[in-house]
Structures are given as C-alpha cells and as structure tokens.
Design an enzyme around this catalytic site. Sequence first.
Site, PDB file in Angstrom:
ATOM      1  N   ASP A 196       5.354   5.570 -10.334  1.00 10.32           N
ATOM      2  CA  ASP A 196       5.101   6.483  -9.248  1.00 10.32           C
ATOM      3  C   ASP A 196       3.930   6.599  -9.044  1.00 10.32           C
ATOM      4  O   ASP A 196       3.045   7.696  -8.890  1.00 10.32           O
ATOM      5  CB  ASP A 196       5.810   7.481  -9.146  1.00 10.32           C
ATOM      6  CG  ASP A 196       5.713   8.509  -7.578  1.00 10.32           C
ATOM      7  OD1 ASP A 196       5.289   7.774  -6.790  1.00 10.32           O
ATOM      8  OD2 ASP A 196       5.902   9.476  -7.552  1.00 10.32           O
ATOM      9  N   LEU A 197       3.003   5.433  -9.058  1.00  8.49           N
ATOM     10  CA  LEU A 197       1.447   5.338  -9.052  1.00  8.49           C
ATOM     11  C   LEU A 197       1.164   5.442  -7.478  1.00  8.49           C
ATOM     12  O   LEU A 197       1.247   4.411  -6.954  1.00  8.49           O
ATOM     13  CB  LEU A 197       0.929   4.062  -9.747  1.00  8.49           C
ATOM     14  CG  LEU A 197       0.609   3.995 -11.238  1.00  8.49           C
ATOM     15  CD1 LEU A 197       0.072   2.798 -11.584  1.00  8.49           C
ATOM     16  CD2 LEU A 197      -0.304   5.132 -11.579  1.00  8.49           C
TER      17      LEU A 197
END
Length: 404
Positions: free
Chosen positions: A278-279
């Site tokens: 979940d960058l």
Amino acid sequence: MTTATTTTPPPNSSSVSSASTPYPRYHNSTWKLISQGAEARVWLVPSFLSTTTNTTTTTTRTTAATPSMTMSAICKERFPKRYRHPKLNDSLTRARTKAETRCLARCRRAGVTVPIVLAVDLRRDTEGGGGTSASIFLEHIAGCTIREFLTVVVVEGDPSYDSSSGGTGSNTLLELSRLPELSSPSSSPVTKKARVTKSSINYPDQSLSSSPTSSTNYNLNSASNGATTLSQVSPPKKPTTPKTTTIQTRLDTHAMKAAYATGVAIAKMHNANIIHGDLTTSNIMVRNPPPKEETDEPNSWTPDIVLIDFGLSSTHGGGGNGGSSSNNNKKNKNKNISSNNTSREELAVDLYVLERAFSTTHVGCDSLVEELFRAYKAVCFTSDTVLQRLSEVRMRGRKRECFG
C-alpha cells in the site's frame, strides 16, 4: 510549505464505532483517535512509557516520586469483526498482526527507517467472546506525510469578503425617544420603515448631528410600546471578488531531495525482500520537515523518510536449496524461476501503486517521479528487471482504463 500532523479528540462511540466494537481494555480518556479504517483503528497514546525519579529528603526522611520522562506512542488496534466467525477472526487477526510485526523488524535490520515496535498484544478476548483484538504499539513519528509536504495551498482574492452578507453593510439602530415630533402620542401612527433624510430632522443629540452627510438614508420604525427608533442604513459596499483556493505541488529543491530519499528507502525495502502492498504518499512520512523560515542553505537539509502502515505487507524470497538428484535440481530451478517472476511482479505493482498515487494526488509531479525512480535504480539490486516489469504493468493498467 509544511503542514503539521494534527490529531482529533476521541469521539463518542456512536460516531466512530458501533456498540459491537468496544475500545481496547487498556483505553483511557487521554487516548486520541487519529484515524479508523475497515481493518484497524489508530490511536495516539500520549503517555505510553514514563519514568520517575525517587527523591529522598534527609531531614524528614520522606521519598517523593518525580516524573522525569514521558514517551508517546501509536497504538494500531485490529478490532474484532462481528460478521466473521470468532475462530476465523482470531486466526486472521493474529496472523496479520504477526506478519506486520515481522516485516517491521526485518526492515529495521535492513536499514530501512520504520517505526520501532514497542509492544505487541495478542491476548484473546475471553470475556466478550467476540474474538481477538490485537494491538501493536509503535514509535510516534512527529512529522508530516509526503502528501502534506508536497501540497501547497495558495489563497487568492479579498480576505475580507463576506459571502453571507452579500457585500452589503449591517444596519445600526439609533433610539430617538427625545424627538418630540416623532415620539408624540397625539401624532398619527408612523408608517414603518418610512424613508427620511437628515435635512428634514433636527438632531438635538450631538452624536446624531455628527453622523453621516445629507446623502445618508434612514429607516423609521415604531415599536409596540410606542418608542420610535431610527435605523441608519449604510451605503452598500462595492462588490469584491471572493477568495479562491488553489492547490499546487511543491517542486523546489526540498521536494526533489525528499523524492530522492523516498526512492532510496523503497529500494532498501525491496532489497530486504519486503513488499509494502500500500505504497501511497500518505504512508510515507518526513520526520524532520524543513522550517518555514530557513536561514541556512537548502543543501544543508537532509530528509529523514519513514515508511509506515505495513498492514498489507508481505515477504518474498528465493527457492530452497537443491537436492542431490538431477530431477530435484530441475524442479527447484523451475520453482526459483516462478518465484522470481512472482516477486518481480509484486515489486513492480508496488511501484505502480506509488506512481499512480503521485499522478492522482499531485499535479505536475513528473519531475518528482523521475527523481524517485533515479534513486531506486541506483540502490535497488534488481532495479532493471523490476522497472522492465513495471512497464508491462503500466500497459495492463492503461488497457483496463480504456476497456473497463
């Protein structure tokens, strides 16, 4: 321009969580709710760890405890889901909490700056019978996110514009009970809001005689008790332009240095075989944002990038050691090739998610993305294959946007 991270006081249970989602058993009134999602709640614990110093007085032989240090922390609580079976909820909650803790510890060993894990609570909720509510206590990062750091809000227009009044002035009520021609009971009833001018009235009061010029208009009003008041109407103001807010992207030297440091941090994380999952620019923080009024040169500032929120993280690695036979060697070789292809795909998706977060949140950030990839290519060991796979992921994403 930087924006400090602020926290909101803990709202009521009805506004944040339903009655089926209670607070942790060690929750108190000093905790502040930062955010809540479908998976977990994030709390700010002001006094997670405090130390005291005992001072002994020789004359009275009394000992007093004096607090010497207090450390705040962040509590990430995975609350139980009532729609899941309790055993399934326990298994998923404990597994995800352990996986996040292991990824954080692995990042620390690899030199990636992540929050320090202070404590982990995996105790089962035996009283309520609703399943496990696991919590991770992390180091509190006092900084701002990359999203806040790169966002610049420009306000244009008249700051004194008042949209509620529409540009007109307010009325000022003046009592005229001492005017005989207006307050006499024998006179006929005065029509409400009659238009009069200053030249037709004798003002016995000095404060009224020094009021506006002859061009000023008044509204004459009569109350139910017989008192008469005069309402002075100020001239309408000239229409002004309302202020407009424009959101821009920061592209100065500080932004370029922050983008390069972000690429280095992501490359170190990928070198440790960790996939974030979940960058986004909201999950990357700057611990030491530059001051607004900087006296030193811009080159003297070195950004400290911290990666947060490893709730969807995972690990990948190579295959096992080969056996003694040739068949085992072939099987292990094929397994290693498949595992490497899968890992490159996941790393490329990690970068693609971050690239999309930059393009959708920050307008005109192409130079920042290029600087980030330049740092990633210089530090990551497998940057060539990952960036090549990234181009394939981009093509698949464009086809999905075109054809749905």
